[in-house]
Design a protein around this motif. Sequence first.
Motif, PDB file in Angstrom:
ATOM      1  N   ILE A   1      47.484  36.685  41.716  1.00 45.33           N
ATOM      2  CA  ILE A   1      46.105  36.969  42.119  1.00 45.33           C
ATOM      3  C   ILE A   1      46.133  38.120  43.114  1.00 45.33           C
ATOM      4  O   ILE A   1      46.864  38.075  44.112  1.00 45.33           O
ATOM      5  N   LEU A   2      45.357  39.152  42.845  1.00 45.82           N
ATOM      6  CA  LEU A   2      45.321  40.319  43.717  1.00 45.82           C
ATOM      7  C   LEU A   2      44.210  40.172  44.738  1.00 45.82           C
ATOM      8  O   LEU A   2      43.067  39.850  44.400  1.00 45.82           O
ATOM      9  N   SER A   3      44.554  40.420  45.981  1.00 42.80           N
ATOM     10  CA  SER A   3      43.570  40.258  47.047  1.00 42.80           C
ATOM     11  C   SER A   3      43.508  41.457  47.999  1.00 42.80           C
ATOM     12  O   SER A   3      42.725  41.464  48.939  1.00 42.80           O
ATOM     13  N   LYS A   4      44.329  42.474  47.733  1.00 43.99           N
ATOM     14  CA  LYS A   4      44.368  43.637  48.622  1.00 43.99           C
ATOM     15  C   LYS A   4      43.389  44.707  48.140  1.00 43.99           C
ATOM     16  O   LYS A   4      43.445  45.140  46.990  1.00 43.99           O
TER      17      LYS A   4
ATOM     18  N   LYS B   1      35.962  51.437  50.505  1.00 42.66           N
ATOM     19  CA  LYS B   1      36.899  50.331  50.310  1.00 42.66           C
ATOM     20  C   LYS B   1      36.447  49.559  49.073  1.00 42.66           C
ATOM     21  O   LYS B   1      35.309  49.104  48.988  1.00 42.66           O
ATOM     22  N   VAL B   2      37.366  49.423  48.106  1.00 38.96           N
ATOM     23  CA  VAL B   2      37.038  48.752  46.843  1.00 38.96           C
ATOM     24  C   VAL B   2      37.958  47.549  46.653  1.00 38.96           C
ATOM     25  O   VAL B   2      39.185  47.662  46.774  1.00 38.96           O
ATOM     26  N   TYR B   3      37.354  46.427  46.350  1.00 38.25           N
ATOM     27  CA  TYR B   3      38.118  45.218  46.045  1.00 38.25           C
ATOM     28  C   TYR B   3      37.753  44.748  44.646  1.00 38.25           C
ATOM     29  O   TYR B   3      36.591  44.482  44.348  1.00 38.25           O
ATOM     30  N   ILE B   4      38.749  44.684  43.768  1.00 42.24           N
ATOM     31  CA  ILE B   4      38.536  44.204  42.401  1.00 42.24           C
ATOM     32  C   ILE B   4      39.253  42.860  42.267  1.00 42.24           C
ATOM     33  O   ILE B   4      40.492  42.817  42.237  1.00 42.24           O
ATOM     34  N   PRO B   5      38.515  41.760  42.191  1.00 49.31           N
ATOM     35  CA  PRO B   5      39.161  40.446  42.021  1.00 49.31           C
ATOM     36  C   PRO B   5      39.819  40.347  40.640  1.00 49.31           C
ATOM     37  O   PRO B   5      39.134  40.352  39.619  1.00 49.31           O
ATOM     38  N   ILE B   6      41.137  40.294  40.614  1.00 50.93           N
ATOM     39  CA  ILE B   6      41.868  40.215  39.344  1.00 50.93           C
ATOM     40  C   ILE B   6      42.868  39.065  39.409  1.00 50.93           C
ATOM     41  O   ILE B   6      43.586  38.907  40.388  1.00 50.93           O
TER      42      ILE B   6
ATOM     43  N   LEU C   1      41.541  50.301  40.112  1.00 44.40           N
ATOM     44  CA  LEU C   1      42.065  49.586  38.951  1.00 44.40           C
ATOM     45  C   LEU C   1      43.499  50.007  38.659  1.00 44.40           C
ATOM     46  O   LEU C   1      44.359  49.171  38.349  1.00 44.40           O
ATOM     47  N   ASP C   2      43.778  51.305  38.758  1.00 39.04           N
ATOM     48  CA  ASP C   2      45.144  51.791  38.552  1.00 39.04           C
ATOM     49  C   ASP C   2      46.106  51.140  39.535  1.00 39.04           C
ATOM     50  O   ASP C   2      47.217  50.724  39.164  1.00 39.04           O
ATOM     51  N   GLU C   3      45.694  51.047  40.800  1.00 35.44           N
ATOM     52  CA  GLU C   3      46.551  50.436  41.819  1.00 35.44           C
ATOM     53  C   GLU C   3      46.756  48.953  41.531  1.00 35.44           C
ATOM     54  O   GLU C   3      47.856  48.420  41.707  1.00 35.44           O
ATOM     55  N   SER C   4      45.706  48.293  41.059  1.00 33.84           N
ATOM     56  CA  SER C   4      45.807  46.862  40.747  1.00 33.84           C
ATOM     57  C   SER C   4      46.749  46.618  39.573  1.00 33.84           C
ATOM     58  O   SER C   4      47.567  45.691  39.595  1.00 33.84           O
ATOM     59  N   ILE C   5      46.643  47.449  38.546  1.00 34.87           N
ATOM     60  CA  ILE C   5      47.506  47.292  37.378  1.00 34.87           C
ATOM     61  C   ILE C   5      48.967  47.489  37.769  1.00 34.87           C
ATOM     62  O   ILE C   5      49.855  46.750  37.327  1.00 34.87           O
ATOM     63  N   SER C   6      49.234  48.487  38.614  1.00 38.27           N
ATOM     64  CA  SER C   6      50.604  48.729  39.080  1.00 38.27           C
ATOM     65  C   SER C   6      51.150  47.514  39.818  1.00 38.27           C
ATOM     66  O   SER C   6      52.328  47.157  39.681  1.00 38.27           O
ATOM     67  N   GLU C   7      50.301  46.866  40.598  1.00 36.80           N
ATOM     68  CA  GLU C   7      50.737  45.689  41.346  1.00 36.80           C
ATOM     69  C   GLU C   7      51.000  44.510  40.405  1.00 36.80           C
ATOM     70  O   GLU C   7      51.961  43.756  40.599  1.00 36.80           O
ATOM     71  N   ILE C   8      50.177  44.350  39.379  1.00 36.51           N
ATOM     72  CA  ILE C   8      50.414  43.289  38.389  1.00 36.51           C
ATOM     73  C   ILE C   8      51.754  43.525  37.692  1.00 36.51           C
ATOM     74  O   ILE C   8      52.552  42.597  37.495  1.00 36.51           O
ATOM     75  N   GLN C   9      52.017  44.767  37.320  1.00 38.06           N
ATOM     76  CA  GLN C   9      53.283  45.096  36.675  1.00 38.06           C
ATOM     77  C   GLN C   9      54.452  44.793  37.599  1.00 38.06           C
ATOM     78  O   GLN C   9      55.486  44.270  37.160  1.00 38.06           O
ATOM     79  N   ARG C  10      54.303  45.127  38.867  1.00 32.87           N
ATOM     80  CA  ARG C  10      55.388  44.876  39.828  1.00 32.87           C
ATOM     81  C   ARG C  10      55.711  43.392  39.923  1.00 32.87           C
ATOM     82  O   ARG C  10      56.879  43.005  40.043  1.00 32.87           O
TER      83      ARG C  10
END
Length: 357
Positions: free
Chosen positions: A205-208, A184-189, A232-241
């Motif tokens: 703010i991403l928290s998932k 499980k990886v959490y990247i605070p972005i 990171l790829d998943e986080s970037i996709s969420e920021i774009q969304r």
Amino acid sequence: MRFTLVFLFCLLATFITCQSVTVEYPMYPPTKEGRDLKQFLNGVKTVAFALEPMNSEIWSHESNRSFVLMVPAKIYESFSDDSYFKILDLKDRPDVLEQKDLSLEGIQKYRKKIGEILDADAVLYVSVKQPESQCYVEAKMDYLALGMAVLKVVAAGKDRNRQYSRAAASLVSDPIVKPTGVRKVYIPIEANLIRVDSGEMMKTILSKPSIIYNGVGDISCPSMLPSLSTALDESISEIQRRLSPKVESEDISIFTEDENPEVEALLLEGYEEITGENPNFHRAKISWEKADLKAKGKSWAAKANLATYYFSEGDYQKAIQFYDEAIRLGGPEDDYLKELKELMAPPPIQEEATEEK
């Protein structure tokens, strides 16, 4: 496409020179968030990207150091390739913003300078903190083993006892559910989109956390660096969304005929700017503005073309204004222009269903 009838219009209206170009435009989700994003972005197309400098604590682990090196390129390339925005990198541009001012406060302070030098509408400022990681083991279904068990049962024929025997033997030798390693990886972005004109800001703010599985039956923890890359790829996709609309495209008419030969020449010049070897919608807009000026505001074709320009830029307010002006002038394509206006109308907001207690 909704406007495939454009070609029929061109054929029927023999007295109008009607050209068609593919125009990309932003499409927002039919939700409250989509409506808010549309209202915030109105006209934002060119975005400068800046990444907050990562502090030294992130560099403590070898994998983290490699992660830090991949972050800027991944975010920049993903937004450049997949988002609606035209992305400009603020990295190594001291003429625009010095390193000491690379902060949210610095962006706000110098946002107008950034906009003037880069011709940018907004700044995307992203902050990435030290990743957190946890490993554990979880039971996962092995669908390959399940398929093999089914095949063995089928191969046993109609003998029921033989079927049961083969199925049981298969499950003992190769269980369907197997313990599997999970990371499980959490990247605070935190990502902030700041308009250069007003300083208005939209924050996300991403928290998932991201869940990365090893191969079924492999109880070792998935490798750190590939897991960070996936997260990171998943986080970037969420920021774009959350911060960028999706890109749609339509074939839209560009009108190039007018009773005044000088106006007509400028209309055609604008069309050629977006269909030549180096298409440039902005230069086309300049030609159509000249046509509108030459016609003293009486050319419905010039106004319709200008509306299409602003439509492509995501500035729906100006696009609707020019479409309305073109329609009021009573051109032969009023019905078509009304259809284009409908494309910009906000869709009904889909409210999330609430559970009754």
